[in-house]
Design a protein around this motif. Structure first.
Motif, PDB file in Angstrom:
ATOM      1  N   SER A 125     -13.182  -9.649  15.218  1.00 36.57           N
ATOM      2  CA  SER A 125     -13.333  -8.839  16.430  1.00 36.57           C
ATOM      3  C   SER A 125     -13.673  -7.400  16.066  1.00 36.57           C
ATOM      4  O   SER A 125     -13.690  -7.012  14.891  1.00 36.57           O
ATOM      5  CB  SER A 125     -12.050  -8.900  17.276  1.00 36.57           C
ATOM      6  OG  SER A 125     -10.939  -8.487  16.502  1.00 36.57           O
ATOM      7  N   VAL A 126     -13.949  -6.609  17.090  1.00 38.17           N
ATOM      8  CA  VAL A 126     -14.300  -5.194  16.893  1.00 38.17           C
ATOM      9  C   VAL A 126     -13.160  -4.487  16.162  1.00 38.17           C
ATOM     10  O   VAL A 126     -11.990  -4.653  16.487  1.00 38.17           O
ATOM     11  CB  VAL A 126     -14.574  -4.513  18.250  1.00 38.17           C
ATOM     12  CG1 VAL A 126     -14.773  -3.015  18.060  1.00 38.17           C
ATOM     13  CG2 VAL A 126     -15.793  -5.142  18.917  1.00 38.17           C
ATOM     14  N   GLY A 127     -13.528  -3.722  15.151  1.00 38.02           N
ATOM     15  CA  GLY A 127     -12.546  -3.018  14.341  1.00 38.02           C
ATOM     16  C   GLY A 127     -12.260  -3.694  13.013  1.00 38.02           C
ATOM     17  O   GLY A 127     -11.689  -3.068  12.112  1.00 38.02           O
ATOM     18  N   ASP A 128     -12.670  -4.963  12.871  1.00 34.85           N
ATOM     19  CA  ASP A 128     -12.460  -5.676  11.609  1.00 34.85           C
ATOM     20  C   ASP A 128     -13.387  -5.133  10.522  1.00 34.85           C
ATOM     21  O   ASP A 128     -14.497  -4.663  10.800  1.00 34.85           O
ATOM     22  CB  ASP A 128     -12.724  -7.172  11.777  1.00 34.85           C
ATOM     23  CG  ASP A 128     -11.541  -7.909  12.385  1.00 34.85           C
ATOM     24  OD1 ASP A 128     -10.481  -7.279  12.541  1.00 34.85           O
ATOM     25  OD2 ASP A 128     -11.685  -9.099  12.712  1.00 34.85           O
ATOM     26  N   ARG A 129     -12.916  -5.200   9.289  1.00 33.67           N
ATOM     27  CA  ARG A 129     -13.764  -4.927   8.125  1.00 33.67           C
ATOM     28  C   ARG A 129     -14.214  -6.273   7.574  1.00 33.67           C
ATOM     29  O   ARG A 129     -13.376  -7.128   7.257  1.00 33.67           O
ATOM     30  CB  ARG A 129     -13.013  -4.177   7.031  1.00 33.67           C
ATOM     31  CG  ARG A 129     -12.712  -2.726   7.332  1.00 33.67           C
ATOM     32  CD  ARG A 129     -11.475  -2.559   8.163  1.00 33.67           C
ATOM     33  NE  ARG A 129     -11.053  -1.156   8.226  1.00 33.67           N
ATOM     34  CZ  ARG A 129     -10.304  -0.673   9.196  1.00 33.67           C
ATOM     35  NH1 ARG A 129      -9.899  -1.472  10.190  1.00 33.67           N
ATOM     36  NH2 ARG A 129      -9.944   0.593   9.181  1.00 33.67           N
ATOM     37  N   ALA A 154     -12.584 -11.340   6.378  1.00 37.13           N
ATOM     38  CA  ALA A 154     -12.328 -10.359   7.443  1.00 37.13           C
ATOM     39  C   ALA A 154     -10.936  -9.764   7.269  1.00 37.13           C
ATOM     40  O   ALA A 154      -9.994 -10.456   6.866  1.00 37.13           O
ATOM     41  CB  ALA A 154     -12.464 -11.020   8.810  1.00 37.13           C
ATOM     42  N   TYR A 155     -10.842  -8.480   7.576  1.00 34.49           N
ATOM     43  CA  TYR A 155      -9.559  -7.769   7.522  1.00 34.49           C
ATOM     44  C   TYR A 155      -9.405  -6.940   8.799  1.00 34.49           C
ATOM     45  O   TYR A 155     -10.353  -6.245   9.197  1.00 34.49           O
ATOM     46  CB  TYR A 155      -9.495  -6.788   6.350  1.00 34.49           C
ATOM     47  CG  TYR A 155      -9.688  -7.348   4.967  1.00 34.49           C
ATOM     48  CD1 TYR A 155      -8.598  -7.539   4.116  1.00 34.49           C
ATOM     49  CD2 TYR A 155     -10.961  -7.639   4.476  1.00 34.49           C
ATOM     50  CE1 TYR A 155      -8.768  -8.009   2.820  1.00 34.49           C
ATOM     51  CE2 TYR A 155     -11.148  -8.118   3.187  1.00 34.49           C
ATOM     52  CZ  TYR A 155     -10.045  -8.296   2.364  1.00 34.49           C
ATOM     53  OH  TYR A 155     -10.224  -8.759   1.084  1.00 34.49           O
ATOM     54  N   ASN A 156      -8.237  -7.004   9.419  1.00 35.81           N
ATOM     55  CA  ASN A 156      -7.913  -5.981  10.406  1.00 35.81           C
ATOM     56  C   ASN A 156      -7.202  -4.842   9.668  1.00 35.81           C
ATOM     57  O   ASN A 156      -7.059  -4.891   8.440  1.00 35.81           O
ATOM     58  CB  ASN A 156      -7.061  -6.553  11.551  1.00 35.81           C
ATOM     59  CG  ASN A 156      -5.766  -7.180  11.062  1.00 35.81           C
ATOM     60  OD1 ASN A 156      -5.218  -6.781  10.030  1.00 35.81           O
ATOM     61  ND2 ASN A 156      -5.279  -8.166  11.803  1.00 35.81           N
ATOM     62  N   CYS A 157      -6.737  -3.833  10.385  1.00 34.22           N
ATOM     63  CA  CYS A 157      -6.146  -2.665   9.704  1.00 34.22           C
ATOM     64  C   CYS A 157      -4.940  -3.047   8.844  1.00 34.22           C
ATOM     65  O   CYS A 157      -4.806  -2.611   7.697  1.00 34.22           O
ATOM     66  CB  CYS A 157      -5.733  -1.620  10.739  1.00 34.22           C
ATOM     67  SG  CYS A 157      -7.122  -0.811  11.546  1.00 34.22           S
ATOM     68  N   GLU A 158      -4.074  -3.883   9.390  1.00 37.64           N
ATOM     69  CA  GLU A 158      -2.873  -4.283   8.652  1.00 37.64           C
ATOM     70  C   GLU A 158      -3.234  -5.121   7.448  1.00 37.64           C
ATOM     71  O   GLU A 158      -2.706  -4.923   6.342  1.00 37.64           O
ATOM     72  CB  GLU A 158      -1.931  -5.057   9.584  1.00 37.64           C
ATOM     73  CG  GLU A 158      -0.612  -5.458   8.936  1.00 37.64           C
ATOM     74  CD  GLU A 158       0.306  -6.180   9.901  1.00 37.64           C
ATOM     75  OE1 GLU A 158       1.297  -6.777   9.451  1.00 37.64           O
ATOM     76  OE2 GLU A 158       0.023  -6.151  11.127  1.00 37.64           O
ATOM     77  N   GLU A 159      -4.136  -6.077   7.636  1.00 36.19           N
ATOM     78  CA  GLU A 159      -4.562  -6.935   6.523  1.00 36.19           C
ATOM     79  C   GLU A 159      -5.286  -6.138   5.454  1.00 36.19           C
ATOM     80  O   GLU A 159      -5.185  -6.456   4.257  1.00 36.19           O
ATOM     81  CB  GLU A 159      -5.471  -8.054   7.054  1.00 36.19           C
ATOM     82  CG  GLU A 159      -4.751  -9.060   7.948  1.00 36.19           C
ATOM     83  CD  GLU A 159      -5.702  -9.940   8.727  1.00 36.19           C
ATOM     84  OE1 GLU A 159      -5.270 -11.012   9.187  1.00 36.19           O
ATOM     85  OE2 GLU A 159      -6.880  -9.546   8.889  1.00 36.19           O
ATOM     86  N   TRP A 160      -6.009  -5.114   5.872  1.00 35.88           N
ATOM     87  CA  TRP A 160      -6.738  -4.282   4.922  1.00 35.88           C
ATOM     88  C   TRP A 160      -5.777  -3.543   3.992  1.00 35.88           C
ATOM     89  O   TRP A 160      -5.993  -3.458   2.785  1.00 35.88           O
ATOM     90  CB  TRP A 160      -7.605  -3.294   5.687  1.00 35.88           C
ATOM     91  CG  TRP A 160      -8.482  -2.427   4.836  1.00 35.88           C
ATOM     92  CD1 TRP A 160      -8.322  -1.103   4.549  1.00 35.88           C
ATOM     93  CD2 TRP A 160      -9.668  -2.828   4.137  1.00 35.88           C
ATOM     94  NE1 TRP A 160      -9.326  -0.649   3.746  1.00 35.88           N
ATOM     95  CE2 TRP A 160     -10.177  -1.686   3.469  1.00 35.88           C
ATOM     96  CE3 TRP A 160     -10.359  -4.026   4.012  1.00 35.88           C
ATOM     97  CZ2 TRP A 160     -11.322  -1.716   2.690  1.00 35.88           C
ATOM     98  CZ3 TRP A 160     -11.514  -4.070   3.246  1.00 35.88           C
ATOM     99  CH2 TRP A 160     -11.976  -2.931   2.592  1.00 35.88           C
ATOM    100  N   ASN A 161      -4.685  -3.027   4.558  1.00 35.57           N
ATOM    101  CA  ASN A 161      -3.685  -2.311   3.763  1.00 35.57           C
ATOM    102  C   ASN A 161      -2.922  -3.258   2.834  1.00 35.57           C
ATOM    103  O   ASN A 161      -2.543  -2.888   1.712  1.00 35.57           O
ATOM    104  CB  ASN A 161      -2.706  -1.574   4.678  1.00 35.57           C
ATOM    105  CG  ASN A 161      -3.361  -0.427   5.432  1.00 35.57           C
ATOM    106  OD1 ASN A 161      -4.301   0.193   4.923  1.00 35.57           O
ATOM    107  ND2 ASN A 161      -2.888  -0.148   6.634  1.00 35.57           N
ATOM    108  N   GLU A 162      -2.686  -4.489   3.305  1.00 35.55           N
ATOM    109  CA  GLU A 162      -1.930  -5.459   2.506  1.00 35.55           C
ATOM    110  C   GLU A 162      -2.813  -6.244   1.543  1.00 35.55           C
ATOM    111  O   GLU A 162      -2.298  -6.919   0.652  1.00 35.55           O
ATOM    112  CB  GLU A 162      -1.213  -6.435   3.433  1.00 35.55           C
ATOM    113  CG  GLU A 162      -0.142  -5.785   4.305  1.00 35.55           C
ATOM    114  CD  GLU A 162       0.477  -6.767   5.269  1.00 35.55           C
ATOM    115  OE1 GLU A 162      -0.029  -7.922   5.349  1.00 35.55           O
ATOM    116  OE2 GLU A 162       1.456  -6.397   5.948  1.00 35.55           O
ATOM    117  N   GLY A 163      -4.137  -6.196   1.740  1.00 33.34           N
ATOM    118  CA  GLY A 163      -5.052  -6.936   0.876  1.00 33.34           C
ATOM    119  C   GLY A 163      -5.009  -8.441   1.099  1.00 33.34           C
ATOM    120  O   GLY A 163      -5.161  -9.225   0.154  1.00 33.34           O
ATOM    121  N   THR A 164      -4.800  -8.853   2.366  1.00 32.38           N
ATOM    122  CA  THR A 164      -4.742 -10.290   2.704  1.00 32.38           C
ATOM    123  C   THR A 164      -5.907 -10.634   3.631  1.00 32.38           C
ATOM    124  O   THR A 164      -5.809 -10.464   4.849  1.00 32.38           O
ATOM    125  CB  THR A 164      -3.406 -10.630   3.383  1.00 32.38           C
ATOM    126  OG1 THR A 164      -3.227  -9.776   4.531  1.00 32.38           O
ATOM    127  CG2 THR A 164      -2.245 -10.433   2.419  1.00 32.38           C
TER     128      THR A 164
END
Length: 547
Positions: free
Chosen positions: A262-266, A289-299
Motif C-alpha cells: 500500500s501507499v507508504g510501503d518501501r 515490501a516494508y512498512n515503517c515498522e517492518e523497515w526498522n525491524e528489517g522484516t
C-alpha cells in the motif's frame, strides 16, 4: 447458464442470442494508446514495463466489468513478445474474461501494434491474467455466457488453470530430479566466463499515491514495470559489458502476486541473472515490501517474484549469443538449476497450446530415474524426446524383441493392440497400432512402417526406425483419431556380452503429445515407468529363454 436463459421463455433462441451479444459487449474492454517519447526507452522502443502497466489496467477493468465488484491481480501467465513497438505507433489492447470460476477469473489479453501511415497491424503478444474478486457479503462472481466462437478459449481456460495449479508441484519435482543428477555426478559443464553474482542489482521504490490503484493498494502494473526495469539492468550487465549489445526482453515467466502493498510501503527489488543459454538469458526478480515498522525491524514481506527472459537482437542478420555464466554460491546454484527447470516447463506450456517459439535452445535438459534417462530437446518448432535404458541382456536379444512390435503391448500401457498389416521383406513391416484414450478424448491409432537394420561393423548400433504410412487396407476408423508418427525408433548399443544400452527417440507430433505432455511439464513419470517396464520385459524374457 443457457438453461437458465431458456427457462420460462417461448422465444428461447432469440432471447439467448441477445443475452450472449449483450454479455460479449459487457466483458470486452479495449485500450488504445499512442506511443510517445515518454513511454520509450533510450532506443526509442516502447518500454516493456509501460506495456505491462497498460495490459494490467485493461485486464483489471475487464474483470471488474464482468464481476461487478473490485478485483485484484493474482498472477499473469507467460508472455512471449513477438514484435517491437516504436515511438509514433499505436498500441491496441483488448481484454476479455475467458472463464469465471468461484472467486477468480481468467482474462485473455490481446495486444497489437499499428503503423499509422501504412495501417499495417501486427500482433505484439497474447497474455492470460488471473484476477481474484473481492466480494462484499454474499455477492459471488457470475458465470459468463459463452458464445460458440468463444468455446475454444473457454475450454482452454480450464486447462491453463490446471497447469497453473500443477506448476508449483511440477517445479518442485523437477528441481528434486535435477539435484539428484548433481549428486550422481551429472553436473553440467560450465565455462566460467562470468559469475551470476556479478549481475546482482538492488533497487528501492517508495510507494506514493500516484502508484496506487483505485482500491488504495499498489497498482500491480506499476510493480511489474519496476520489476522489468531492474531486471533489464541485471541483464545489461552480462550483455553490454561482455557482448557490447543491449538485451531485449523477449518473454516473461509468470508474475505471481503473493501479497498486497500500500501507499507508504518501501519496495525493494532484487534481480540477478539466473542462467544463460545460447540465445537467451533468464533474470530472476524478487520484490520485498516494508512498512515503517517492518523497515526498522528489517522484516520484509515477499510480495512478488518473476523470471524474465532476454535476447540479443540480431544485427545485420548476424546471430548473437550470450556468454556462459556460472554460480559461486548455494543460492546461485538453486537459481541456476531453477532456470533450467522453468525453461522446460515453459517449453511444455507453449507446445501444449501450440504457441511454438521461433527461438532455439542451446542444449537438452534431462531428468533421471535409476538406470533410465529421459531427455527433452527443443529446436525451432520441433520437440523431441530421448529415453536411455541400461539393460542386462545382449544387444541382439533386445533388438529382436523390440523389432517385433506386436510384443510392445506387453510392456507399453499406451498400446491397446498392435497387428501386422503387411510384411514387405525381412526388414520392413507395416503395423496397425491402437492406443488408449487420453483425457477423455477418442482413442488414437497409428499405421507405421517399421524398418530394422543390424550393425554393419563393430561399434555400430542395431537400428529400429518407425514412421507413419498410408495403407488403403487400413482406412481411418470413426471411433478413433488417426495420428502420425513422424520420426521414432530405437538404437541398441552393445556395452558388454550381457549388457546393452537401448535409446528410444521420438519427434513429438500432435498425435503423440497427449501421451507425453505430463512428462514434459514435470507432473508425471509415465515415460520413466514405461521405460522400467520395458527393461523388466527385456530382462525377464531373456531369463525365460534360457530354460
Amino acid at each position: 447458464m443457457d438453461q437458465n436463459c431458456s427457462r420460462g421463455m417461448s422465444d428461447t433462441d432469440g432471447s439467448c442470442n441477445k443475452a450472449r451479444k449483450k454479455e460479449s459487449s459487457l466483458v470486452e474492454v479495449q485500450m488504445c494508446q499512442s506511443v510517445l517519447p515518454c513511454h520509450a526507452n533510450h532506443q526509442e522502443e516502447l518500454g516493456a514495463g509501460q506495456l505491462l502497466k497498460w495490459m494490467d489496467t485493461t485486464a483489471c477493468l475487464a474483470a471488474e466489468r464482468h464481476a461487478g465488484m473490485a478485483c485484484v491481480t493474482a498472477s499473469m501467465d507467460d508472455i512471449q513478445f513477438e514484435e517491437t513497438v516504436r515511438v509514433g505507433q499505436v498500441i491496441n489492447i483488448k481484454a476479455r474474461v475467458n472463464r469465471a470460476f468461484n472467486t477468480s477469473m481468467e482474462v485473455g489479453i490481446y495486444v497489437t501494434v499499428q503503423e499509422v501511415l501504412s495501417g499495417v497491424t501486427k500482433r505484439v503478444c497474447v497474455a492470460f491474467s488471473t484476477f481474484v474478486a473481492k466480494p462484499t457479503g454474499t455477492h459471488k462472481v457470475r458465470k459468463r455466457l459463452c458464445q460458440d466462437e468463444e468455446m475454444l478459449e473457454y475450454s482452454l481456460a480450464s486447462e491453463r488453470r490446471r497447469l497453473r495449479l500443477y506448476n508449483e508441484e511440477a517445479f518442485k519435482n523437477l528441481m528434486k530430479d535435477y539435484y539428484n543428477l548433481q549428486d550422481k555426478g551429472y553436473r553440467k559443464p560450465v565455462a566460467p566466463v562470468v559469475s551470476t553474482e556479478l549481475t546482482r542489482v538492488e533497487s528501492i521504490e517508495l510507494v506514493l499515491p500516484p502508484h496506487a490503484n483505485h482500491h488504495g493498494n499498489t497498482f500491480g502494473g506499476q510493480i511489474m514495470a519496476w520489476m522489468e526495469n531492474v531486471a533489464t539492468v541485471a541483464a545489461s550487465i552480462s550483455t553490454c559489458r561482455l557482448c557490447g549489445y543491449y538485451p531485449s526482453l523477449g518473454a516473461v515467466d509468470m508474475f505471481r502476486f503473493r501479497g498486497p502493498s500500500s501507499v507508504g510501503d518501501r519496495l525493494v527489488f532484487k534481480a540477478m541473472v539466473n542462467n544463460a543459454f545460447q540465445t537467451s538469458v533468464e533474470v530472476g526478480v524478487r520484490v520485498e515490501a516494508y512498512n515503517c515498522e517492518e523497515w526498522n525491524e528489517g522484516t520484509p514481506r515477499h510480495i512478488n517474484s518473476a523470471s524474465m527472459i532476454y535476447y540479443i537482437p540480431g544485427c545485420g542478420g548476424e546471430k548473437k549469443t550470450f556468454p556462459d555464466v556460472t554460480y559461486t554460491t548455494l543460492d546461485g546454484e538453486r537459481r541456476f538449476i531453477g532456470a533450467v527447470v522453468r525453461k522446460r516447463i515453459r517449453m511444455a506450456r507453449y507446445f501444449l497450446y501450440k504457441t511454438f517459439s521461433k527461438k532455439s535452445v542451446k542444449h537438452a535438459e534431462f531428468t533421471c530415474v535409476l538406470q533410465v534417462g529421459v531427455y527433452v530437446h527443443e529446436e525451432a518448432d520441433k520437440l523431441s524426446l530421448k529415453v536411455e535404458m541400461k539393460v542386462k541382456t545382449t544387444a541382439f536379444y533386445a533388438f529382436s524383441l523390440l523389432a517385433d512390435l506386436q510384443l510392445r503391448p506387453q510392456w507399453d500401457k499406451n498400446y491397446l493392440s498392435c497387428e501386422e498389416v503387411e510384411k514387405a521383406d525381412e526388414e520392413e513391416t507395416i503395423y496397425h497400432i491402437k492406443c488408449t484414450t487420453v483425457n477423455g478424448s477418442k482413442s488414437r491409432d497409428f499405421v507405421v512402417l517399421l524398418s530394422k537394420r543390424q550393425p554393419c561393423k563393430d561399434g555400430d548400433p542395431y537400428v529400429i526406425a518407425l514412421r507413419s504410412v498410408t495403407v488403403a487396407t487400413v482406412p481411418p476408423e470413426e471411433n478413433s483419431i488417426r495420428s502420425e508418427v513422424k520420426c521414432a525408433g530405437f538404437l541398441v548399443h552393445e556395452i558388454g556380452y550381457s549388457t546393452c544400452k537401448v535409446s528410444y527417440y521420438n519427434q513429438v507430433t500432435s498425435g503423440v503429445l497427449p501421451y507425453v505432455e505430463g512428462n514434459i511439464a514435470g507432473w508425471s513419470k509415465s515415460m520413466e515407468e514405461t521405460a522400467m517396464s520395458c527393461i523388466l520385459f527385456l530382462e525377464q524374457d531373456l531369463l525365460t529363454t534360457q530354460f
